[in-house]
Design a protein around this motif. Structure first.
Motif, PDB file in Angstrom:
ATOM      1  N   LYS A  26      15.618  -5.742   3.340  1.00 17.65           N
ATOM      2  CA  LYS A  26      13.795  -5.243   3.700  1.00 17.65           C
ATOM      3  C   LYS A  26      14.054  -6.447   5.260  1.00 17.65           C
ATOM      4  O   LYS A  26      13.116  -6.796   6.435  1.00 17.65           O
ATOM      5  N   ASP A  41       6.648  -8.725   4.352  1.00 29.69           N
ATOM      6  CA  ASP A  41       7.227  -8.384   2.709  1.00 29.69           C
ATOM      7  C   ASP A  41       8.080  -9.037   2.080  1.00 29.69           C
ATOM      8  O   ASP A  41       7.977  -9.284   1.304  1.00 29.69           O
ATOM      9  N   SER A  45       9.997 -10.998  -0.876  1.00 28.85           N
ATOM     10  CA  SER A  45      10.832 -10.969  -1.457  1.00 28.85           C
ATOM     11  C   SER A  45      12.158 -11.889  -1.672  1.00 28.85           C
ATOM     12  O   SER A  45      12.668 -11.994  -3.143  1.00 28.85           O
ATOM     13  N   SER A 120      12.811  -0.023   3.912  1.00 22.14           N
ATOM     14  CA  SER A 120      11.741  -0.604   4.054  1.00 22.14           C
ATOM     15  C   SER A 120      11.440   0.163   2.642  1.00 22.14           C
ATOM     16  O   SER A 120      11.661  -0.357   1.695  1.00 22.14           O
ATOM     17  N   THR A 124      11.774   0.264  -1.718  1.00 19.91           N
ATOM     18  CA  THR A 124      11.451  -0.159  -2.430  1.00 19.91           C
ATOM     19  C   THR A 124      11.410   0.654  -3.774  1.00 19.91           C
ATOM     20  O   THR A 124      10.703   0.960  -4.778  1.00 19.91           O
ATOM     21  N   ASN A 127      12.702  -1.794  -6.421  1.00 19.52           N
ATOM     22  CA  ASN A 127      11.609  -2.343  -6.899  1.00 19.52           C
ATOM     23  C   ASN A 127      11.241  -1.642  -7.994  1.00 19.52           C
ATOM     24  O   ASN A 127      11.035  -2.008  -8.839  1.00 19.52           O
ATOM     25  N   ASP A 156       4.757  -6.673  -5.539  1.00 20.13           N
ATOM     26  CA  ASP A 156       5.755  -5.972  -4.497  1.00 20.13           C
ATOM     27  C   ASP A 156       5.522  -4.771  -3.924  1.00 20.13           C
ATOM     28  O   ASP A 156       5.662  -4.624  -2.855  1.00 20.13           O
ATOM     29  N   VAL A 157       6.151  -3.727  -5.272  1.00 13.44           N
ATOM     30  CA  VAL A 157       5.605  -2.418  -4.245  1.00 13.44           C
ATOM     31  C   VAL A 157       4.590  -1.969  -4.332  1.00 13.44           C
ATOM     32  O   VAL A 157       4.543  -1.677  -3.019  1.00 13.44           O
ATOM     33  N   THR A 160       3.933  -2.806  -0.195  1.00 10.19           N
ATOM     34  CA  THR A 160       5.081  -2.632   0.215  1.00 10.19           C
ATOM     35  C   THR A 160       4.705  -1.168   0.944  1.00 10.19           C
ATOM     36  O   THR A 160       4.182  -0.285   1.803  1.00 10.19           O
ATOM     37  N   ILE A 161       4.361  -0.099  -0.478  1.00 10.12           N
ATOM     38  CA  ILE A 161       3.063   0.665  -0.256  1.00 10.12           C
ATOM     39  C   ILE A 161       2.369   0.714   1.143  1.00 10.12           C
ATOM     40  O   ILE A 161       2.486   1.589   2.389  1.00 10.12           O
TER      41      ILE A 161
END
Length: 299
Positions: A26, A41, A45, A120, A124, A127, A156-157, A160-161
């Motif tokens: 990331k 993001d 992490s 990234s 993801t 994760n 977190d996922v 990130t999306i």
């Protein structure tokens, strides 16, 4: 330690390695693009790595057997770790808010969009896979630390999306300020996640009762395996990590011998251990004049 305990410890250790790998990916994505949203993001992490370290320590400590200092065991160590994780998540949200405000005041378009998004995206996927591993195993062994770690990874996922989709719009529209707006939304999302982790852990620290379906099972087991007793009352339960604690008063005929009363208690305990995993049971035997006629009538 048992095979299950060793596996739990191994998974907690692997979480640290996975967290470091994802953190590196990331930060690489942020370095390539210069995106504030990807930077936020990456900051999240860092929390994942700290979470993994805390969870590893807590899981190891929770597996220690009870001793003179802590006669009920170290099971609540995992709740403390989950609270620490929640606080760290909130701190990360505050840092991200700061970056979002600064970026909004001086917006700049990110660079190298395709490469940054691909890096990234790989992080993801890692994760997602690991989050389900943690949640599944954490629930199976009733580990609050591992389950909290997994739920945070899923948060977190989601973040990130959202960031990746939003950055796609940034590159398509040329609206640089949207990058900072995305970072602010990430901060709000993880702030909510941190509060949820803390709230759930506080319940464990406050000796919350077991779920209602488990309570029902416990009452049914007592009612059907206390032949010779009169009633059971003041049934209390609490959860501490993977351990379930049950205590209650068992009323028996006043003329019953100690041996006979003890045999009834042994029968109840044996069936409770079959119905509820990792349980500690305390039964207080009372003569029939102590009956409250408000508990579980067993005869």
């Amino acid at each position: 330690m048992s095979i299950t305990a060793n596996r739990t410890l191994a998974i907690a250790g692997a979480s640290l390695l996975v967290g470091l790998i994802v953190l590196g990916l990331k930060f690489l994505a942020w370095y390539i693009t210069g995106s504030i949203a990807l930077y936020s993001d990456a900051l999240e992490s860092i929390v994942n790595v700290v979470t993994a370290i805390v969870a590893l320590i807590a899981v190891r400590l929770a597996q220690k057997p009870a001793d003179a200092a802590l006669p009920y065991g170290y099971h609540k160590a995992e709740y403390f770790s989950a609270v620490i994780v929640g606080v760290m998540i909130i701190v990360a949200a505050i840092l991200i808010f700061r970056e979002a405000v600064l970026g909004f005041l001086a917006p700049e378009l990110p660079e190298a969009p395709v490469q940054g998004l691909m890096v990234s995206g790989v992080a993801t996927v890692i994760n997602v896979i690991w989050a389900f591993v943690l949640i599944r195993h954490g629930r199976a062994v009733r580990s609050p630390a591992l389950e909290a770690d997994g739920k945070h990874l899923l948060t977190d996922v989601v973040s990130t999306i959202g960031v990746l989709l939003g950055l796609g719009l940034v590159f398509l529209t040329g609206w640089a300020a949207l990058d900072s707006v995305l970072a602010g939304l990430v901060a709000l999302n993880i702030l909510w996640s941190g509060w949820g982790v803390i709230w759930q852990s506080v319940g464990g620290l406050m000796d919350v009762a077991v779920p209602k379906d488990t309570q029902k099972t416990i009452r049914e087991v007592i009612a059907t395996n206390a032949d010779g007793a009169i009633e059971a009352h003041d049934i209390r339960t609490r959860q501490a990590g993977k351990m379930t604690f049950i205590d209650f008063h068992l009323v028996v005929p006043g003329a019953m011998s100690v041996d006979a009363a003890h045999a009834i208690c042994d029968a109840i305990e044996a069936k409770l251990r079959e119905a509820v995993k990792d349980v500690q049971i305390t039964i207080h035997v009372e003569p029939e004049e102590k009956a409250k006629h408000a508990g579980i009538v067993v005869v």
